[in-house]
Design an enzyme around this catalytic site. Structure first.
Site, PDB file in Angstrom:
ATOM      1  N   ARG A 239       0.834  -1.209   0.000  1.00  0.00           N
ATOM      2  CA  ARG A 239       0.000   0.000   0.000  1.00  0.00           C
ATOM      3  C   ARG A 239       0.865   1.254   0.000  1.00  0.00           C
ATOM      4  NH1 ARG A 239      -2.989   3.147   4.065  1.00  0.00           N
ATOM      5  NH2 ARG A 239      -4.993   3.832   3.178  1.00  0.00           N
TER       6      ARG A 239
ATOM      7  N   HIS B 159       0.651   4.159  -2.806  1.00  0.00           N
ATOM      8  CA  HIS B 159       0.371   5.531  -2.412  1.00  0.00           C
ATOM      9  C   HIS B 159       1.543   6.460  -2.705  1.00  0.00           C
ATOM     10  CE1 HIS B 159      -3.389   5.073   0.347  1.00  0.00           C
ATOM     11  NE2 HIS B 159      -3.413   4.220  -0.670  1.00  0.00           N
TER      12      HIS B 159
ATOM     13  N   ASN C 119      -3.896   8.473   4.120  1.00  0.00           N
ATOM     14  CA  ASN C 119      -2.742   7.907   4.827  1.00  0.00           C
ATOM     15  C   ASN C 119      -2.782   8.085   6.343  1.00  0.00           C
ATOM     16  OD1 ASN C 119      -1.536   7.216   2.325  1.00  0.00           O
ATOM     17  ND2 ASN C 119      -0.648   9.269   2.140  1.00  0.00           N
TER      18      ASN C 119
ATOM     19  N   HIS D 295      -6.030  -5.761  -2.979  1.00  0.00           N
ATOM     20  CA  HIS D 295      -6.876  -5.888  -1.789  1.00  0.00           C
ATOM     21  C   HIS D 295      -7.170  -7.341  -1.430  1.00  0.00           C
ATOM     22  CE1 HIS D 295      -8.578  -1.497  -1.822  1.00  0.00           C
ATOM     23  NE2 HIS D 295      -7.275  -1.560  -1.622  1.00  0.00           N
TER      24      HIS D 295
END
Length: 313
Positions: free
Chosen positions: A58, A62, A90, A189
Site C-alpha cells: 500500500r 500511495h 494515509n 486488496h
C-alpha cells in the site's frame, strides 16, 4: 567534420539521458547484495506480522500515485512543508515505515549513499507480495528520492474508498492506466485490512451488499466510534490469491470502491475471469504493477539519494 561528430555525440548522450529507463541490474556493481538485504529484513517482518506485506504494498502504491515513485510518502512533516503522511488516505493507516527504515539502515551499512528509498520501497513491496504467496518479478531500479512532499497532492491523486466506477477509471486513466489495469491493481486488496472509517458507509448504507456480510462487519464497526477498528479486505486476507474477486461476485467487497468493480458495469466480466483464473490475475497484476513502478516524478522536481528515508539530506 570533428565539430559535427562532437555535436552528434553530445546529442546522442542527451537523448540517452532523456530516455533512460529503469533497469533490473541497476545496482549490480554498486550494491550487489541489495536484494538479498531487502529480502532478509522483509522475511523477518512478515514472519513477525503477516499484515506488513500488505502495508508495504500500500505504501508503494500511495507513493507512486502522488508525483511518481519518488519515496515522498516516507518523508516526515517539517516546518516548511506538510507531507503525505497526514493526508486523508494515509493518516493513521499508512504503516510499515519502520521496516523501510530498517532496510535502509542495513543497506547504508554496505552501500553508503547509493540506493534510493524509492527503490527500497519497490523491492520491499515485491517481497511482501511474494512472501504472502503472490507472484515474484524482476523489479526495475534506478529511481531517485524527492526532496519534498505534498499533503494536498496525496488528497487529490489517491482514489478514495467511496469512489464510484467512473471516478476510479478516470483517476487511474490520469496516471496512464486503462480500466482493466485498474481492476488488476485493485486486486492488491486480496491482502491486508481496512479501518472502519473507510467502510462504515458501505455496511450501513449500500444495498449491493450481502446482508449477512454487512451484519458481520457491523459487529466491529459501530455506526459511531471505532474508526480505527479493522476488518479484512477479503476472506483470505493473509494470502495473496484471487479470493478478493470471488468475494466481489458474492457482494462481499469491503469498500464501496471494491464492489464498484462488480456492480453491473464494464469490469464485471474481468472480475469473473480473475475469480476463475488465478494465473490470469497474477500475470495482469504483475504487468500493471511494473507499469506503476515506472511512474516518474514531474520534470524539474529536485531529487537525491536520501541517507535517511524520513528527511532530506
Amino acid at each position: 567534420m570533428a565539430s559535427i561528430s562532437h555535436l552528434f555525440i553530445v546529442l546522442s548522450l542527451l537523448a540517452f539521458s532523456a530516455n533512460a529507463q529503469l533497469s533490473a541490474n541497476f545496482y549490480a556493481k554498486s550494491c550487489p547484495n541489495l536484494e538479498r538485504t531487502v529480502r532478509s529484513v522483509m522475511t523477518k517482518a512478515v514472519i513477525a506480522e503477516k499484515r506488513i506485506g500488505a502495508s508495504i504494498l500500500r505504501l508503494f502504491f500511495h507513493d507512486c500515485f502522488v508525483n511518481g515513485c519518488d519515496g515522498s510518502i516516507l518523508l516526515d512533516d517539517t516546518p516548511t512543508f506538510t507531507g503525505e503522511k497526514n493526508a486523508f488516505p494515509n493518516r493513521d493507516t499508512a504503516r510499515g515505515f519502520e521496516v523501510i527504515d530498517k532496510i535502509k539502515t542495513e543497506v547504508e551499512a554496505t552501500c553508503k549513499n547509493t540506493v534510493s528509498c524509492a527503490d527500497i520501497l519497490a523491492l520491499a513491496a515485491r517481497d511482501g507480495v511474494d512472501l504472502l504467496g503472490g507472484p515474484d518479478w524482476n523489479v526495475l531500479l534506478g529511481r531517485k528520492d524527492s526532496r519534498t512532499a505534498s499533503e494536498s497532492d496525496a488528497n487529490n491523486n489517491l482514489p478514495g474508498p467511496g469512489s464510484d466506477l467512473p471516478t476510479l477509471i478516470s483517476m487511474f486513466n490520469a496516471k496512464g492506466f486503462n480500466a482493466n489495469e485498474m481492476t488488476a491493481l485493485s486486486g492488491a486488496h486480496t491482502i491486508g485490512m481496512a479501518s472502519c472509517r473507510f467502510f462504515r458507509r458501505r455496511i450501513y448504507n449500500d444495498t449491493n451488499i450481502d446482508p449477512a456480510f454487512a451484519e458481520q462487519r457491523r459487529d466491529n464497526c459501530p455506526f459511531t466510534g471505532g474508526d480505527a477498528n479493522l476488518a479484512p479486505l477479503d476472506s483470505t486476507t493473509q494470502r495473496f490469491d484471487n479470493q478478493y474477486f470471488k468475494d466481489l461476485i458474492e457482494q462481499r467487497g469491503l469498500l464501496h470502491s471494491d464492489q464498484e468493480l462488480f456492480n453491473g458495469g464494464s469490469q464485471d466480466a474481468l472480475v469473473q475471469t480473475y475469480s476463475k483464473s488465478l494465473l490470469t490475475f497474477r500475470r495482469d497484476f504483475v504487468n500493471a504493477l511494473i507499469k506503476m513502478g515506472d511512474l516518474s516524478p514531474p520534470p524539474g522536481l529536485p531529487t537525491e539519494i536520501r541517507r535517511n528515508c524520513r528527511v532530506v539530506n
